[in-house]
Write a protein that holds these residues in place. Sequence first.
Motif, PDB file in Angstrom:
ATOM      1  N   GLN B  67       2.003   6.574  -1.922  1.00  0.00           N
ATOM      2  CA  GLN B  67       3.099   7.545  -2.034  1.00  0.00           C
ATOM      3  C   GLN B  67       4.414   6.819  -2.334  1.00  0.00           C
ATOM      4  O   GLN B  67       5.218   7.284  -3.149  1.00  0.00           O
ATOM      5  CB  GLN B  67       3.207   8.339  -0.724  1.00  0.00           C
ATOM      6  CG  GLN B  67       4.152   9.529  -0.798  1.00  0.00           C
ATOM      7  CD  GLN B  67       3.618  10.629  -1.721  1.00  0.00           C
ATOM      8  OE1 GLN B  67       2.480  11.080  -1.565  1.00  0.00           O
ATOM      9  NE2 GLN B  67       4.423  11.048  -2.689  1.00  0.00           N
ATOM     10  N   ALA B  68       4.616   5.657  -1.713  1.00  0.00           N
ATOM     11  CA  ALA B  68       5.861   4.914  -1.911  1.00  0.00           C
ATOM     12  C   ALA B  68       6.028   4.519  -3.377  1.00  0.00           C
ATOM     13  O   ALA B  68       7.117   4.650  -3.950  1.00  0.00           O
ATOM     14  CB  ALA B  68       5.867   3.675  -1.013  1.00  0.00           C
ATOM     15  N   VAL B  70       4.598   6.002  -5.952  1.00  0.00           N
ATOM     16  CA  VAL B  70       4.785   7.238  -6.727  1.00  0.00           C
ATOM     17  C   VAL B  70       6.228   7.715  -6.614  1.00  0.00           C
ATOM     18  O   VAL B  70       6.869   8.068  -7.614  1.00  0.00           O
ATOM     19  CB  VAL B  70       3.798   8.329  -6.239  1.00  0.00           C
ATOM     20  CG1 VAL B  70       4.159   9.685  -6.827  1.00  0.00           C
ATOM     21  CG2 VAL B  70       2.369   7.951  -6.616  1.00  0.00           C
ATOM     22  N   ASP B  71       6.782   7.687  -5.406  1.00  0.00           N
ATOM     23  CA  ASP B  71       8.164   8.153  -5.199  1.00  0.00           C
ATOM     24  C   ASP B  71       9.162   7.327  -6.006  1.00  0.00           C
ATOM     25  O   ASP B  71      10.158   7.826  -6.508  1.00  0.00           O
ATOM     26  CB  ASP B  71       8.538   8.076  -3.707  1.00  0.00           C
ATOM     27  CG  ASP B  71       7.769   9.118  -2.904  1.00  0.00           C
ATOM     28  OD1 ASP B  71       7.221  10.048  -3.538  1.00  0.00           O
ATOM     29  OD2 ASP B  71       7.704   8.998  -1.659  1.00  0.00           O
ATOM     30  N   LYS B  72       8.850   6.042  -6.145  1.00  0.00           N
ATOM     31  CA  LYS B  72       9.820   5.142  -6.767  1.00  0.00           C
ATOM     32  C   LYS B  72       9.757   5.150  -8.294  1.00  0.00           C
ATOM     33  O   LYS B  72      10.775   5.055  -8.959  1.00  0.00           O
ATOM     34  CB  LYS B  72       9.523   3.715  -6.268  1.00  0.00           C
ATOM     35  CG  LYS B  72      10.766   2.850  -6.133  1.00  0.00           C
ATOM     36  CD  LYS B  72      10.422   1.644  -5.280  1.00  0.00           C
ATOM     37  CE  LYS B  72      11.499   0.586  -5.381  1.00  0.00           C
ATOM     38  NZ  LYS B  72      11.079  -0.643  -4.702  1.00  0.00           N
ATOM     39  N   THR B  74       7.867   7.401 -10.575  1.00  0.00           N
ATOM     40  CA  THR B  74       7.375   8.539 -11.364  1.00  0.00           C
ATOM     41  C   THR B  74       8.353   8.854 -12.490  1.00  0.00           C
ATOM     42  O   THR B  74       9.569   8.940 -12.265  1.00  0.00           O
ATOM     43  CB  THR B  74       7.180   9.764 -10.454  1.00  0.00           C
ATOM     44  OG1 THR B  74       6.203   9.446  -9.484  1.00  0.00           O
ATOM     45  CG2 THR B  74       6.727  10.971 -11.265  1.00  0.00           C
ATOM     46  N   THR B  77       5.727  14.595 -14.795  1.00  0.00           N
ATOM     47  CA  THR B  77       4.466  15.102 -14.249  1.00  0.00           C
ATOM     48  C   THR B  77       3.676  15.753 -15.367  1.00  0.00           C
ATOM     49  O   THR B  77       4.237  16.155 -16.387  1.00  0.00           O
ATOM     50  CB  THR B  77       4.684  16.126 -13.116  1.00  0.00           C
ATOM     51  OG1 THR B  77       5.417  17.218 -13.642  1.00  0.00           O
ATOM     52  CG2 THR B  77       5.397  15.500 -11.937  1.00  0.00           C
ATOM     53  N   PRO B  84       1.812  13.238 -10.913  1.00  0.00           N
ATOM     54  CA  PRO B  84       2.884  12.324 -11.269  1.00  0.00           C
ATOM     55  C   PRO B  84       2.377  11.268 -12.246  1.00  0.00           C
ATOM     56  O   PRO B  84       1.260  10.761 -12.093  1.00  0.00           O
ATOM     57  CB  PRO B  84       3.285  11.688  -9.928  1.00  0.00           C
ATOM     58  CG  PRO B  84       2.184  11.985  -8.980  1.00  0.00           C
ATOM     59  CD  PRO B  84       1.397  13.137  -9.509  1.00  0.00           C
TER      60      PRO B  84
END
Lengths: 562, 179
Positions: B67-68, B70-72, B74, B77, B84
């Motif tokens: 998740q980390a 992906v959050d940084k 992306t 989508t 993502p």
Amino acid sequence: MTTNTDFRTCPDTGLLFHKPAETLMKLNAVAAVVFLLVGGIMGLGVGLTRWPAVHLLPADLFYLVLTSHGINVLIFWIIFFEVAVLYFCSSTLLRCRLATPRWAWLGFFLMIIGAITNNVSVLQGQSSVMMTSYVPMAAEPGFYLGLILFAVGALIAVFVFFGTLVVAREERTYEGSVPLVTFGAIVAAIIAVFTIASGAIILIPTLLWKLGYIASIDPAMYRIIWWAFGHSSQQINVAAQVAVWYAIATVVFGAKPLSEKVSRGAFLLYILFLQLASAHHILVDPGVSSEWKIFNTSYAMYLAVMASMIHGLTVPGSIEAAQRKRGFDKGLFEWLRKAPWGNPTFSAMFLSLIIFGFLGGISGVVMGVEQINLIIHNTIYVPGHFHATVATGTTLAFMALTYWLVPVLFRREMIFKNVAKWQPYIFGIGMSGVSLFMMGAGTLGVPRRHWDMAMSGAAMPYDFPATAYTLMGLAGMSVVVAVIGGALFCLLIVGSLLFGKKLGNQKYHEPLIAEPITDYEGIGMGKIAIPGTFALAMVFLLSFVLYYFVNWKYLASTWGLS
Amino acid sequence: MSTLSPPPKRIWWNEPIERVELIWIALVLIWGLIMTFMMPYWHVVGKQNLSNEAYRTTPEVYMAKAQAVVDKYTIRTETDRQYPVVKPPVGSDIYLVARLWEWWPIFELEVNKSYRLHLSSMDWQHGFSLQPANINIQVLPGYELVVTVTPNKSGEYSIICNEFCGIGHHTMVGKIYVK
């Protein structure tokens, strides 16, 4: 006490049958054929679903049928038949009584109950976990329980076999060493003990896990131990099937081994090295080191491969030598041209040998290379490979033996001999197609155990090249041919046992065993006694080397991985 | 009855071996040694070797790391399910999540550049099968494999699942873009 009335001498072969052993052989062989029929019908369902243009079954039913197909043919058909072979190789070949027939009966009933329990569980629909039942996906308890009961029954049968060997030695029913075929059966039985123990070690905890007594089963550990069972069971097949090849070389040609030492030594290599080859199922798994993989797949596996390659030379070699001694000594291949191709016992055995070696053997070693496995693991190449080894190699060898056992053991004449003459070719060619086309599709990445290669319903489906669809279509058509061949076999055998002419104690109108050849003096070309077989062996080795390096080249073209 | 009866000579192990058998055994032995040599040899000179780097993990810990990233990183989508598309820095650690029935997220990688690809399953066993490159790796729950990948051709790659994982198995398809 055993009395003479407990024995029957076969008027054709001179073999001595202990009646309780004979009954158990018959029952195990018949049970085997019944499970082959069930598994074969399931195989048709699998084949017709994976044929893209037909796509017969819905997903849930496909996975159910696939689970059932694998277990019925890979486990039940094969092991029931192997128990019959074990009793034949001990009691009959050593001319001695079967040890503890009561235990043998118990083993048989446990195997039947286990096989039925497992089948019922699978048919109920909540155990479509494939033969491998990889945790943490779980089947119903009956699935594991059935397999465990079956394994216990098989283990009892194996110990009855060992007991019979002891009885024969104690009662001095034979002189010197056991026959080569019995030696092969002993190898199969020793591997069977290892196999069944591994199965128990992994399936009993899995059952307890399913019942809630154990919190979890580690998936990596499960795979390693399961394959010590799953692959070793195939090594039982190899040893049994090679023993059957040797037996048929004697039955049809009166052949003797070129040298006892080489053939027995090769069998011994199976025990020493084959079961370790389980490692080649774990080649692309996390948590297992390259050193472990390489050790187990090179040192261990190649010595076992060497054993099979030796048998691959000595079995046809002994046939060639016997044929040459009979006068078919011209050129390289007169011995092969003049072989009895219309006798299903011979044709099934020889197809088994050729297809097992060329398709199954080569592909098996190639995909067992640590790095090459990366481009093959879990693609449909894998079932392509083992349909050449087990479905064609082992099954055809057992079919070959069955054709001979119908008059010898069951004392019935085969019905529809003209159909029986063609059956091995229909099955063998169909199954070779299944193997080759699946292997072809596998090199294009088509996955095994997969309901829909078009991936309908996926958010972003992958579009396989048209060639992959064509190959899967051809595989589907080959499945139909193979199933026709397999069904013919089941019908011919069951039909002959029910309606074939009873032979009683009358001699059959043609010889059921060839006159034995006692020496191989003065045959062959120059100093080579078996030039034809040697030429075939060189073709084999050349194909092997070429195919091996083609795969390295293919591997070198893909993404870098380190 | 020669393979079906005891060897006629009791001392069969002293009998000479057929010449062809000896030649064949020698050839097979040499071939076995060549094949044995090839595997370590490829570890030294070959570019396709599966890494031995693997760790025990849990779905929670692994998911948090995935998740980390992906959050940084992306960049957009895709599809109705809003997958993502992650464009990570070259050489970085990227986490592919296998779960019923998807490969998450989508990556966008640069051709001929290396990335440390992590693989783990959140539930059952899955099979990472990258097409058409045809690279196949087993993915287990509780284990995290780290393999350095170097895409050698640009294009659109699919990740299909080739370990049976239940009724939706055939819909489990992911994607990697290589630009």
